[in-house]
Design a protein around this motif. Structure first.
Motif, PDB file in Angstrom:
ATOM      1  N   PRO A  93       0.809  -1.211   0.000  1.00 49.83           N
ATOM      2  CA  PRO A  93       0.000   0.000   0.000  1.00 49.83           C
ATOM      3  C   PRO A  93       0.850   1.272   0.000  1.00 49.83           C
ATOM      4  CG  PRO A  93       0.040  -0.950   2.191  1.00 49.83           C
ATOM      5  CD  PRO A  93       0.767  -1.910   1.297  1.00 49.83           C
ATOM      6  N   ALA A  94       0.173   2.403  -0.165  1.00 48.89           N
ATOM      7  CA  ALA A  94       0.851   3.702  -0.212  1.00 48.89           C
ATOM      8  C   ALA A  94       1.651   3.956   1.058  1.00 48.89           C
ATOM      9  CB  ALA A  94      -0.200   4.809  -0.377  1.00 48.89           C
ATOM     10  N   ALA A  95       2.845   4.513   0.888  1.00 51.15           N
ATOM     11  CA  ALA A  95       3.678   4.996   1.997  1.00 51.15           C
ATOM     12  C   ALA A  95       4.116   3.924   2.998  1.00 51.15           C
ATOM     13  CB  ALA A  95       2.976   6.138   2.738  1.00 51.15           C
ATOM     14  N   ALA A  96       4.235   2.679   2.513  1.00 46.28           N
ATOM     15  CA  ALA A  96       4.705   1.608   3.406  1.00 46.28           C
ATOM     16  C   ALA A  96       6.231   1.527   3.428  1.00 46.28           C
ATOM     17  CB  ALA A  96       4.119   0.269   2.967  1.00 46.28           C
ATOM     18  N   GLY A  97       6.873   2.198   2.469  1.00 38.02           N
ATOM     19  CA  GLY A  97       8.333   2.149   2.406  1.00 38.02           C
ATOM     20  C   GLY A  97       8.854   1.449   1.160  1.00 38.02           C
ATOM     21  N   LYS A  98       7.967   1.102   0.244  1.00 37.83           N
ATOM     22  CA  LYS A  98       8.378   0.379  -0.982  1.00 37.83           C
ATOM     23  C   LYS A  98       9.438   1.139  -1.765  1.00 37.83           C
ATOM     24  CE  LYS A  98       4.535   0.486  -3.246  1.00 37.83           C
ATOM     25  NZ  LYS A  98       3.602   1.225  -2.423  1.00 37.83           N
ATOM     26  N   GLY A  99       9.222   2.438  -1.925  1.00 40.76           N
ATOM     27  CA  GLY A  99      10.123   3.237  -2.757  1.00 40.76           C
ATOM     28  C   GLY A  99      11.529   3.263  -2.189  1.00 40.76           C
ATOM     29  N   THR A 100      11.614   3.516  -0.880  1.00 45.19           N
ATOM     30  CA  THR A 100      12.921   3.581  -0.210  1.00 45.19           C
ATOM     31  C   THR A 100      13.635   2.239  -0.297  1.00 45.19           C
ATOM     32  OG1 THR A 100      11.908   5.125   1.331  1.00 45.19           O
ATOM     33  CG2 THR A 100      14.020   4.185   1.983  1.00 45.19           C
ATOM     34  N   ILE A 101      12.895   1.181  -0.015  1.00 51.14           N
ATOM     35  CA  ILE A 101      13.482  -0.167  -0.047  1.00 51.14           C
ATOM     36  C   ILE A 101      13.919  -0.515  -1.469  1.00 51.14           C
ATOM     37  CG2 ILE A 101      12.953  -2.627   0.240  1.00 51.14           C
ATOM     38  CD1 ILE A 101      11.089  -1.824   2.562  1.00 51.14           C
ATOM     39  N   SER A 102      13.063  -0.194  -2.433  1.00 52.83           N
ATOM     40  CA  SER A 102      13.375  -0.540  -3.832  1.00 52.83           C
ATOM     41  C   SER A 102      14.641   0.140  -4.302  1.00 52.83           C
ATOM     42  CB  SER A 102      12.228  -0.113  -4.753  1.00 52.83           C
ATOM     43  OG  SER A 102      11.053  -0.746  -4.375  1.00 52.83           O
ATOM     44  N   LYS A 103      14.756   1.437  -4.001  1.00 50.32           N
ATOM     45  CA  LYS A 103      15.954   2.173  -4.443  1.00 50.32           C
ATOM     46  C   LYS A 103      17.198   1.587  -3.786  1.00 50.32           C
ATOM     47  CE  LYS A 103      13.785   6.609  -5.180  1.00 50.32           C
ATOM     48  NZ  LYS A 103      12.878   6.993  -4.114  1.00 50.32           N
ATOM     49  N   ALA A 104      17.094   1.288  -2.488  1.00 45.79           N
ATOM     50  CA  ALA A 104      18.267   0.791  -1.757  1.00 45.79           C
ATOM     51  C   ALA A 104      18.712  -0.572  -2.281  1.00 45.79           C
ATOM     52  CB  ALA A 104      17.952   0.720  -0.258  1.00 45.79           C
ATOM     53  N   VAL A 105      17.773  -1.494  -2.501  1.00 41.28           N
ATOM     54  CA  VAL A 105      18.200  -2.823  -2.951  1.00 41.28           C
ATOM     55  C   VAL A 105      18.636  -2.798  -4.419  1.00 41.28           C
ATOM     56  CG1 VAL A 105      16.934  -4.109  -1.184  1.00 41.28           C
ATOM     57  CG2 VAL A 105      15.849  -3.695  -3.417  1.00 41.28           C
ATOM     58  N   ALA A 106      18.010  -1.926  -5.217  1.00 44.76           N
ATOM     59  CA  ALA A 106      18.428  -1.826  -6.628  1.00 44.76           C
ATOM     60  C   ALA A 106      19.887  -1.365  -6.682  1.00 44.76           C
ATOM     61  CB  ALA A 106      17.531  -0.857  -7.388  1.00 44.76           C
ATOM     62  N   ALA A 107      20.229  -0.361  -5.846  1.00 46.86           N
ATOM     63  CA  ALA A 107      21.609   0.137  -5.842  1.00 46.86           C
ATOM     64  C   ALA A 107      22.549  -0.956  -5.328  1.00 46.86           C
ATOM     65  CB  ALA A 107      21.709   1.384  -4.974  1.00 46.86           C
ATOM     66  N   ARG A 108      22.138  -1.654  -4.272  1.00 50.27           N
ATOM     67  CA  ARG A 108      23.037  -2.640  -3.676  1.00 50.27           C
ATOM     68  C   ARG A 108      23.330  -3.817  -4.613  1.00 50.27           C
ATOM     69  NH1 ARG A 108      22.402  -5.209   2.281  1.00 50.27           N
ATOM     70  NH2 ARG A 108      21.792  -3.060   2.702  1.00 50.27           N
ATOM     71  N   PHE A 109      22.279  -4.270  -5.345  1.00 45.83           N
ATOM     72  CA  PHE A 109      22.465  -5.445  -6.202  1.00 45.83           C
ATOM     73  C   PHE A 109      22.739  -5.069  -7.667  1.00 45.83           C
ATOM     74  CE2 PHE A 109      20.365  -7.101  -2.465  1.00 45.83           C
ATOM     75  CZ  PHE A 109      20.963  -8.342  -2.276  1.00 45.83           C
ATOM     76  N   GLY A 110      22.810  -3.772  -7.944  1.00 44.84           N
ATOM     77  CA  GLY A 110      23.098  -3.337  -9.316  1.00 44.84           C
ATOM     78  C   GLY A 110      21.957  -3.619 -10.282  1.00 44.84           C
ATOM     79  N   LEU A 111      20.715  -3.470  -9.820  1.00 42.40           N
ATOM     80  CA  LEU A 111      19.543  -3.743 -10.656  1.00 42.40           C
ATOM     81  C   LEU A 111      18.900  -2.427 -11.097  1.00 42.40           C
ATOM     82  CD1 LEU A 111      18.050  -6.433  -8.230  1.00 42.40           C
ATOM     83  CD2 LEU A 111      19.191  -6.895 -10.406  1.00 42.40           C
ATOM     84  N   ALA A 112      18.272  -2.440 -12.266  1.00 37.53           N
ATOM     85  CA  ALA A 112      17.505  -1.264 -12.707  1.00 37.53           C
ATOM     86  C   ALA A 112      16.242  -1.171 -11.851  1.00 37.53           C
ATOM     87  CB  ALA A 112      17.133  -1.415 -14.172  1.00 37.53           C
ATOM     88  N   HIS A 113      15.728   0.043 -11.677  1.00 39.38           N
ATOM     89  CA  HIS A 113      14.547   0.213 -10.818  1.00 39.38           C
ATOM     90  C   HIS A 113      13.446   0.956 -11.556  1.00 39.38           C
ATOM     91  CE1 HIS A 113      12.475   2.692  -7.491  1.00 39.38           C
ATOM     92  NE2 HIS A 113      11.862   1.535  -7.608  1.00 39.38           N
ATOM     93  N   LEU A 114      12.228   0.451 -11.463  1.00 36.83           N
ATOM     94  CA  LEU A 114      11.064   1.167 -12.013  1.00 36.83           C
ATOM     95  C   LEU A 114      10.018   1.338 -10.917  1.00 36.83           C
ATOM     96  CD1 LEU A 114       9.505   2.357 -14.464  1.00 36.83           C
ATOM     97  CD2 LEU A 114       8.557   0.064 -14.826  1.00 36.83           C
ATOM     98  N   ASP A 115       9.698   2.600 -10.636  1.00 33.71           N
ATOM     99  CA  ASP A 115       8.608   2.941  -9.716  1.00 33.71           C
ATOM    100  C   ASP A 115       7.341   2.985 -10.565  1.00 33.71           C
ATOM    101  OD1 ASP A 115       6.682   4.274  -8.265  1.00 33.71           O
ATOM    102  OD2 ASP A 115       7.852   6.092  -7.949  1.00 33.71           O
ATOM    103  N   THR A 116       6.564   1.904 -10.555  1.00 31.62           N
ATOM    104  CA  THR A 116       5.417   1.833 -11.480  1.00 31.62           C
ATOM    105  C   THR A 116       4.301   2.794 -11.077  1.00 31.62           C
ATOM    106  OG1 THR A 116       4.331  -0.006 -10.324  1.00 31.62           O
ATOM    107  CG2 THR A 116       5.935  -0.572 -12.029  1.00 31.62           C
ATOM    108  N   GLY A 117       4.295   3.229  -9.804  1.00 32.20           N
ATOM    109  CA  GLY A 117       3.305   4.218  -9.381  1.00 32.20           C
ATOM    110  C   GLY A 117       3.421   5.500 -10.191  1.00 32.20           C
ATOM    111  N   LEU A 118       4.657   5.776 -10.631  1.00 24.84           N
ATOM    112  CA  LEU A 118       4.899   6.989 -11.415  1.00 24.84           C
ATOM    113  C   LEU A 118       4.126   6.951 -12.743  1.00 24.84           C
ATOM    114  CD1 LEU A 118       6.641   9.339 -10.614  1.00 24.84           C
ATOM    115  CD2 LEU A 118       8.564   8.280 -11.825  1.00 24.84           C
ATOM    116  N   LEU A 119       3.959   5.770 -13.317  1.00 31.66           N
ATOM    117  CA  LEU A 119       3.207   5.652 -14.577  1.00 31.66           C
ATOM    118  C   LEU A 119       1.759   6.073 -14.347  1.00 31.66           C
ATOM    119  CD1 LEU A 119       4.524   2.122 -15.679  1.00 31.66           C
ATOM    120  CD2 LEU A 119       5.404   4.340 -16.401  1.00 31.66           C
ATOM    121  N   TYR A 120       1.180   5.576 -13.247  1.00 33.72           N
ATOM    122  CA  TYR A 120      -0.220   5.915 -12.931  1.00 33.72           C
ATOM    123  C   TYR A 120      -0.339   7.380 -12.509  1.00 33.72           C
ATOM    124  CZ  TYR A 120      -1.050   0.983 -13.415  1.00 33.72           C
ATOM    125  OH  TYR A 120      -1.131  -0.273 -13.945  1.00 33.72           O
ATOM    126  N   ARG A 121       0.663   7.874 -11.796  1.00 29.36           N
ATOM    127  CA  ARG A 121       0.647   9.294 -11.407  1.00 29.36           C
ATOM    128  C   ARG A 121       0.710  10.174 -12.659  1.00 29.36           C
ATOM    129  NH1 ARG A 121       2.156  10.725  -5.893  1.00 29.36           N
ATOM    130  NH2 ARG A 121       2.058   8.826  -4.667  1.00 29.36           N
TER     131      ARG A 121
END
Ligand code: C5P
Length: 203
Positions: free
Chosen positions: A10-38
């Motif tokens: 759900p909104a504001a659970a911390g998904k964005g922060t966690i996603s950015k951190a793990v993407a950087a740590r594991f060298g993965l590309a990141h897509l915030d799909t909420g941005l598409l709907y926004r």
């Protein structure tokens, strides 16, 4: 390497922060799909037809601070109930998920609809009160004129709309790992997510 990390919740659970951190740590590309709907929501607020906006979305539409306002979040969750809007955004998200080099996608339906074959599925949640409190601090920090009760009402309304819709409702995938961040620090939440990814990481 094809390796998808699906992070829903759900909104504001911390998904964005966690996603950015793990993407950087594991060298993965990141897509915030909420941005598409926004982005679609913002175009609709500016007078566009939602389905046309979703079908013709381009990278420039995903830029701008206006996408982070409560009005756009509300518009996003309204356009997100329209099946043809969701359909128009599927192919882009699926190709991103399976791109070479691996990807983290965060949203509402990544593990259930967009990429059920994701190697790692996380469902990040927290109580509505904790989420509203965090979102309130974030919005005040950006100088927006909001009240704690108003933000809590918005969070609850968005939860109800996201979980109650017929197409791709918000829910954990059956095999998702649940991370409840209500009583976790950011670091603790990121470490849990990183441990789940490391357990599935290809050697
Ligand atoms: O994650 P964020 O708050 O930016 O998402 C805005 C809205 O977009 C959500 O409330 C939800 O209605 C919609 N959304 C969705 N599916 C996704 C991502 C976001 O329906 N994968």
């Amino acid at each position: 390497m094809i390796f998808t990390v699906a992070i829903d919740g759900p909104a504001a659970a911390g998904k964005g922060t966690i996603s950015k951190a793990v993407a950087a740590r594991f060298g993965l590309a990141h897509l915030d799909t909420g941005l598409l709907y926004r982005a679609v929501g913002a175009l609709v607020l500016a007078g566009a037809d939602p389905v046309v906006a979703a079908r013709t979305l381009n990278p420039a539409d995903l830029e701008g601070d206006h996408l982070r306002t409560p009005a756009v979040a509300d518009a996003a969750s309204k356009v997100a109930v329209i099946p043809d809007v969701r359909l128009a955004l599927v192919d882009f998200q699926r190709s991103f998920a399976r791109r070479d080099g691996g990807a983290v996608l965060d949203g509402r339906d990544i593990g259930t609809v967009i990429c059920p074959q994701a190697e790692v599925k996380l469902y990040v949640t927290a109580s509505a009160e904790r989420r509203a409190d965090r979102r309130y601090q974030e919005l005040v920090g950006k100088g927006l004129d909001v009240t704690p009760q108003g933000v809590l009402d918005d969070v609850r309304a968005r939860d109800a709309r996201d979980s109650g819709r017929d197409t791709a409702p918000l829910k954990p995938a059956e095999d998702a790992i649940i991370i409840d961040t209500s009583d976790l620090s950011i670091d603790e939440a990121v470490e849990r997510a990183a441990a789940a990814i490391a357990a599935k990481w290809p050697l």
